[in-house]
Design a protein around this motif. Structure first.
Motif, PDB file in Angstrom:
ATOM      1  N   UNK A 619      86.476 -75.293  37.636  1.00 41.22           N
ATOM      2  CA  UNK A 619      86.452 -76.853  38.049  1.00 41.22           C
ATOM      3  C   UNK A 619      87.307 -77.610  37.393  1.00 41.22           C
ATOM      4  N   UNK A 620      88.077 -78.688  38.252  1.00 45.58           N
ATOM      5  CA  UNK A 620      89.012 -79.473  37.782  1.00 45.58           C
ATOM      6  C   UNK A 620      88.382 -81.049  37.716  1.00 45.58           C
ATOM      7  N   UNK A 621      87.878 -81.477  36.462  1.00 46.35           N
ATOM      8  CA  UNK A 621      87.306 -82.433  36.186  1.00 46.35           C
ATOM      9  C   UNK A 621      88.683 -83.517  35.645  1.00 46.35           C
ATOM     10  N   UNK A 622      88.364 -84.848  35.821  1.00 41.48           N
ATOM     11  CA  UNK A 622      89.445 -85.634  35.170  1.00 41.48           C
ATOM     12  C   UNK A 622      89.565 -85.564  34.048  1.00 41.48           C
ATOM     13  N   UNK A 623      88.640 -84.899  33.150  1.00 41.73           N
ATOM     14  CA  UNK A 623      88.766 -84.752  31.684  1.00 41.73           C
ATOM     15  C   UNK A 623      89.302 -83.576  31.377  1.00 41.73           C
ATOM     16  N   UNK A 624      89.415 -82.925  32.292  1.00 37.98           N
ATOM     17  CA  UNK A 624      90.112 -81.405  31.836  1.00 37.98           C
ATOM     18  C   UNK A 624      89.367 -80.414  32.902  1.00 37.98           C
ATOM     19  N   UNK A 698      82.684 -83.981  30.373  1.00 34.97           N
ATOM     20  CA  UNK A 698      83.432 -83.303  29.313  1.00 34.97           C
ATOM     21  C   UNK A 698      82.631 -82.489  28.464  1.00 34.97           C
ATOM     22  N   UNK A 699      83.170 -81.341  28.044  1.00 39.58           N
ATOM     23  CA  UNK A 699      82.607 -80.448  27.074  1.00 39.58           C
ATOM     24  C   UNK A 699      83.671 -79.696  26.133  1.00 39.58           C
ATOM     25  N   UNK A 700      83.256 -79.764  25.091  1.00 42.44           N
ATOM     26  CA  UNK A 700      84.366 -78.944  23.907  1.00 42.44           C
ATOM     27  C   UNK A 700      84.545 -77.715  24.279  1.00 42.44           C
ATOM     28  N   UNK A 701      83.646 -77.128  25.000  1.00 42.85           N
ATOM     29  CA  UNK A 701      83.808 -75.441  25.239  1.00 42.85           C
ATOM     30  C   UNK A 701      84.692 -75.658  26.648  1.00 42.85           C
ATOM     31  N   UNK A 702      85.510 -74.500  26.768  1.00 46.30           N
ATOM     32  CA  UNK A 702      86.206 -74.587  28.166  1.00 46.30           C
ATOM     33  C   UNK A 702      85.390 -73.728  29.216  1.00 46.30           C
ATOM     34  N   UNK A 703      84.522 -72.601  28.630  1.00 48.54           N
ATOM     35  CA  UNK A 703      83.431 -72.158  29.819  1.00 48.54           C
ATOM     36  C   UNK A 703      82.545 -72.462  29.410  1.00 48.54           C
ATOM     37  N   UNK A 704      81.700 -72.990  30.323  1.00 49.30           N
ATOM     38  CA  UNK A 704      80.388 -73.774  29.992  1.00 49.30           C
ATOM     39  C   UNK A 704      79.411 -72.807  30.992  1.00 49.30           C
ATOM     40  N   UNK A 705      78.325 -72.302  30.135  1.00 46.32           N
ATOM     41  CA  UNK A 705      77.179 -71.601  30.837  1.00 46.32           C
ATOM     42  C   UNK A 705      76.411 -72.648  31.479  1.00 46.32           C
ATOM     43  N   UNK A 706      76.085 -72.724  32.482  1.00 49.37           N
ATOM     44  CA  UNK A 706      75.153 -73.807  33.046  1.00 49.37           C
ATOM     45  C   UNK A 706      73.887 -72.856  33.902  1.00 49.37           C
ATOM     46  N   UNK A 707      73.927 -71.562  33.744  1.00 51.18           N
ATOM     47  CA  UNK A 707      73.147 -70.892  34.455  1.00 51.18           C
ATOM     48  C   UNK A 707      71.879 -70.717  33.602  1.00 51.18           C
ATOM     49  N   UNK A 708      71.702 -71.406  32.551  1.00 51.89           N
ATOM     50  CA  UNK A 708      70.481 -70.868  31.712  1.00 51.89           C
ATOM     51  C   UNK A 708      69.174 -70.815  32.228  1.00 51.89           C
TER      52      UNK A 708
END
Lengths: 796, 119
Positions: A619-624, A698-708
């Motif tokens: 995903x390309x967010x504005x913040x990264x 934004x998130x400090x991690x590059x890879x975010x687990x959203x499927x908890x």
């Protein structure tokens, strides 16, 4: 052999000279001594002839070769007339000296010789009688002073015992001296006369006669015992007493032969009373551990006392007295007051004392009862802690942990304090079977959750061994649960999740767990679970083959990293297989795989489960730029936002074709992850709800687990599983009833109930069974008897 | 029965005695030997360890007049004391005392003396 040789050589070494000289006469202690004939010094007045012939006879026996001839005296040596009288007087004088403690004037040797002379002259009886008289008078004088002293009659006069001790010590030394002098008398005359007592015994008899004075009122005896008991009581109260004094008096009592008959009885009675009082007072004052320690201390004290000055045979009576008075009388009180507290605090040592003491008074039965109650109460408390729905989830989370800890403490109590007594283990089984099934199904479900948690990668921090131990212990308490199918259902569901989402920590641990389940629940259940593993392995294979297939095909199109899990529908839990609108790329791949699979395994049908699928999306967010791990539903929804920034719930629903309830969950999770924003606060999500993409994400991690959300079990899932279990059970009941009826053809209602309850593996309610019977009657499997309302017939 | 250990110790401690004892035979021969060895005889043993006061033990050197034992007999007896002391503790088998030391002529007297002295 060598040892016997040594013994005989030892004996020979210690041979007396007289034994060496006369090998055929025994020189033992117990054998009569023949009065020896004397030839040179004195001669027996009466039997002169006999003497010499006896001597010659003996001598001829000695050396084989030499023969000796002993001639008689030509002139008989004469004794002075007054010899006898003089000697006797001399001896009596010596005795008087001994009694008066005058000494140093007589020659020991001379007296000894005189005694021997008189004995050979057959004057033994004379001396003995005179000796008896003298001693009698002397002892009478000694004791007389005691009797005469009025002050000694008083209770608090402490002088009686010391004076008795003095008398006793005097008597001992005097008799000892007398015996030394009159040793010959003891060995010759006394041995010959069977009715005559040895000198020592004679002394004792006289002493007893005067001290105890059985004809008069023997105050000495009574007071004596009284004083000793008083001293013992003082010592029990902690004061120092003169132990030597008591010991000597007791020795005297023993010699006077009244220890067992009189003294011991009084001692035991006194002891009983003392400890009765102590028990009654201390049980109120002390805590139970302290009280038990006190009892042990008292037992120890009495033991020491017996070693120090009482006879060791009394030991047993005293111990029994203590145990009776202090433990046996207070069994219930002890248990009621302190048992639960001791178990709670795990006072292992004190419990061990308790067990030992109760065992010796045969009070193990009440102990067992209390243990049963304790186990039941505490267990119920733990299990029911979450019944109040306010704190339910929090309490329930800890239930398994608490149960494990509780079981551990109970086990340690039994093994360390109760000496692994089998009865106590049975009690544990009974009590656990009772309370763990009080709250139906919950413990089993929680155990499954607990195991699931342990087996996930999140449960790092425990070593492999600890993990195995913990799981063993869980299985331990699982045995007590009646409704094992609950556990199986939840475990299966959790296992499926672990396998599909790859959250399992170690395959070894999983396999071991399956083995445990096989032991507890049987082979069929275990093989079902093993099939799930097999499916995973097969799927891996398939994925490889599919990849090669794709490469060969030179398929044109977007190439994505693609993995499939094929689940055999019987083994795995049932999942929702609604079709949703997937992105074209994915849909293509699915189609390819389907055709590939069907070609390999013709006759099988594939249905896709999107609810468990997940993916990684860039995903390309504005913040990264971020990599998001999303569930399939989430991915579909987010892809829609590629086209627009805002969307309404309705629109999303119609485009993705995800069911409303699932969609709601999905949207809320995305909002929670801050990827999407919604207008209203909280969990509300109506059809008109509008969702906006969060540009500031934004998130400090590059890879975010959203499927908890896929991993965590929701309440609805639990409810769903429980319902399924309930449904399964109904089928089981039906099957059971029909089976029983088919075998028996007709049964009374009560009998049918009993049979079913016996056969069903879970705790079934009679109500449930009754309902199923009604249903079966409706469906014409059974019918009621026309005449008897409670009789059923099987309808073929 | 015997006296308690305290009494014996007291008895021995009180007397400032040498550790020798003198045995005097009927014809005046004096044999001086250690107390420990002479205690092979029960008679001498009870005298030495007695708590009472006897004439013999009052003197610094315990003297025992054996008025009915002759010197040659007493000599053999004393030899026996040493013989016994030597072989009581050792492991070897003792040689035959009777054969080497007891002439047949003295046997009877020796027997009586031994009975008297309890050894």
């Amino acid at each position: 052999s060598r040892t016997s040789l040594d013994v005989s050589s030892q004996c020979s070494k210690k041979r007396k000279l007289s034994a060496i000289l006369s090998p055929d006469s025994e020189h033992d202690q117990g054998v009569e001594h023949q009065p020896l004939p004397k030839r040179r010094k004195m001669q027996r007045v009466s039997s002169g002839n006999k003497a010499s012939s006896a001597a010659s006879r003996r001598n001829s026996k000695k050396k084989q070769v030499k023969k000796m001839v002993i001639k008689k005296f030509r002139v008989q040596p004469k004794l002075s007339q007054t010899f006898e009288k003089d000697t006797v007087d001399k001896l009596m004088g010596a005795i008087r000296d001994i009694h008066a403690k005058r000494g140093g004037e007589c020659s020991f040797e001379e007296l000894y010789r005189s005694c021997q002379s008189l004995c050979t002259l057959n004057k033994g009886k004379l001396i003995y009688d005179k000796l008896y008289d003298l001693c009698d008078k002397h002892i009478e004088a000694m004791i007389g002073s005691l009797h005469g002293d009025e002050a000694l009659h008083e209770d608090d006069n402490n002088n009686l015992l010391p004076r008795l001790q003095d008398i006793w010590m005097n008597h001992r030394s005097e008799m000892h001296a007398i015996r030394q002098v009159f040793l010959m008398l003891d060995r010759t005359y006394v041995r010959q006369e069977t009715e005559c007592k040895s000198l020592w015994k004679m002394g004792i008899v006289l002493l007893k006669k005067h001290i105890l004075q059985t004809d008069k009122n023997s105050f000495i005896e009574v007071k004596l015992i009284f004083h000793i008991l008083r001293l013992i009581e003082l010592e029990r109260n902690g004061e120092e007493i003169d132990k030597v004094l008591v010991k000597n008096i007791i020795i005297m009592i023993a010699h006077l032969n009244i220890y067992k008959s009189k003294f011991e009885k009084e001692l035991v009675a006194n002891t009983n009373e003392y400890y009765l009082n102590e028990g009654n007072t201390l049980i109120q004052q002390l805590t139970i551990p302290d009280y038990l320690n006190q009892v042990m201390k008292r037992l120890d004290d009495e033991h020491k006392r017996c070693i120090q000055y009482l006879d060791h045979k009394t030991q047993r009576h005293l111990s029994i007295a203590i145990e009776q008075q202090m433990i046996h009388n207070h069994v219930d009180k002890i248990l009621e007051k302190g048992f639960n507290a001791m178990c709670d605090q795990l006072l292992i040592n004190d419990l061990r004392h308790l067990y030992a003491l109760f065992k010796s008074v045969n009070a193990l039965a009440p102990l067992k009862e209390y243990f049963y109650e304790y186990s039941k109460q505490r267990g119920l408390h733990i299990v029911n802690a979450g019944i109040d729905t306010q704190t339910q989830s929090k309490q329930d989370k800890e239930m398994v942990v608490k149960l494990l800890k509780f079981k551990q403490s109970l086990d340690s109590i039994i093994s360390q304090s109760f000496q692994r007594h089998g009865d106590f283990r049975k009690i544990i089984r009974k009590s656990w079977e009772y309370f763990i099934n009080q709250r139906e199904n919950k413990p089993a479900e929680l155990m499954a959750k607990f195991v699931d948690f342990q087996l996930q990668t999140g449960a790092r921090g425990t070593s492999e061994q600890e993990l195995e131990e913990t799981l063993d212990r869980v299985m331990d308490i699982f045995r007590f649960v009646n409704g094992k199918d609950v556990f199986q259902a939840f475990y299966k569901k959790d296992l499926a999740k672990r396998l599909l989402l790859n959250t399992s920590a170690s395959e070894d641990a999983e396999k071991n767990m399956i083995n445990r389940i096989r032991k507890e629940c049987g082979q069929t259940v275990a093989s079902n679970l093993e099939n799930m593993f097999k499916d995973v392995d097969i799927s891996q294979d398939l994925n490889e083959k599919f990849r090669l297939h794709l490469e060969k095909q030179e398929h044109v199109g977007n190439h994505i990293d693609f993995k499939i899990q094929v689940l055999t529908s019987g083994c795995w839990p049932t999942y929702n297989t609604d079709v949703i609108d997937l992105p074209p790329v994915i849909a293509d791949h699915l189609q390819l795989f389907s055709s590939f699979y069907v070609r390999i395994n013709s006759g099988r049908k594939l249905s896709w489960t999107s609810s468990l699928s997940h993916c990684v999306m860039a995903a390309n967010f504005p913040k990264g730029r971020k990599e998001l791990v999303l569930s399939a539903f989430q991915a579909c929804v987010l892809l829609l936002f590629n086209q627009t920034n805002k969307m309404k719930f309705k629109a999303i629903h119609s485009l993705t074709k995800i069911s409303k309830s699932e969609l709601r969950k999905t949207m809320l999770s995305l909002v929670k992850a801050n990827i999407l924003l919604k207008k209203t606060k909280g969990m509300e999500c109506s059809d008109d709800e509008e969702f906006k993409l969060n540009a500031k994400y934004e998130n400090r991690l590059r890879r975010v687990k959203v499927n908890q959300i896929q991993i965590i079990e929701t309440k609805q899932e639990v409810v769903k599983t429980s319902q399924k279990i309930y449904q399964d059970r109904q089928y089981q009941i039906d099957a059971c009833v029909v089976r029983v009826m088919k075998a028996r053809k007709q049964l009374l209602h009560q009998q049918l109930m009993a049979e079913c309850l016996k056969q069903l593996k879970f705790d079934a309610q009679p109500r449930q069974i009754k309902k199923r019977i009604e249903v079966l009657i409706e469906n014409e499997y059974l019918e009621r008897d026309a005449k008897n309302n409670t009789l059923y017939h099987y309808k073929a | 029965m015997s006296l308690s250990d305290d009494e014996e110790a007291a008895a021995n401690a009180n007397s400032k005695q040498s550790k020798y004892v003198k045995l005097i035979s009927s014809d005046g021969f004096e044999f001086t030997l250690e107390k420990e060895i002479a205690c092979a005889s029960g008679f001498i043993n009870s005298l030495i360890h007695s708590a009472s006061k006897w004439e013999e033990t009052q003197q610094p050197l315990t003297t025992l007049h054996l008025k009915n034992i002759k010197s040659d007999i007493l000599e053999i007896i004393v030899k026996y004391f040493y013989f016994k002391h030597k072989y009581d503790k050792s492991e070897q088998d003792p040689p035959d005392f009777g054969a080497t030391h007891i002439p047949p002529s003295k046997v009877v007297q020796l027997l009586m003396a031994a009975h008297y002295l309890d050894c």
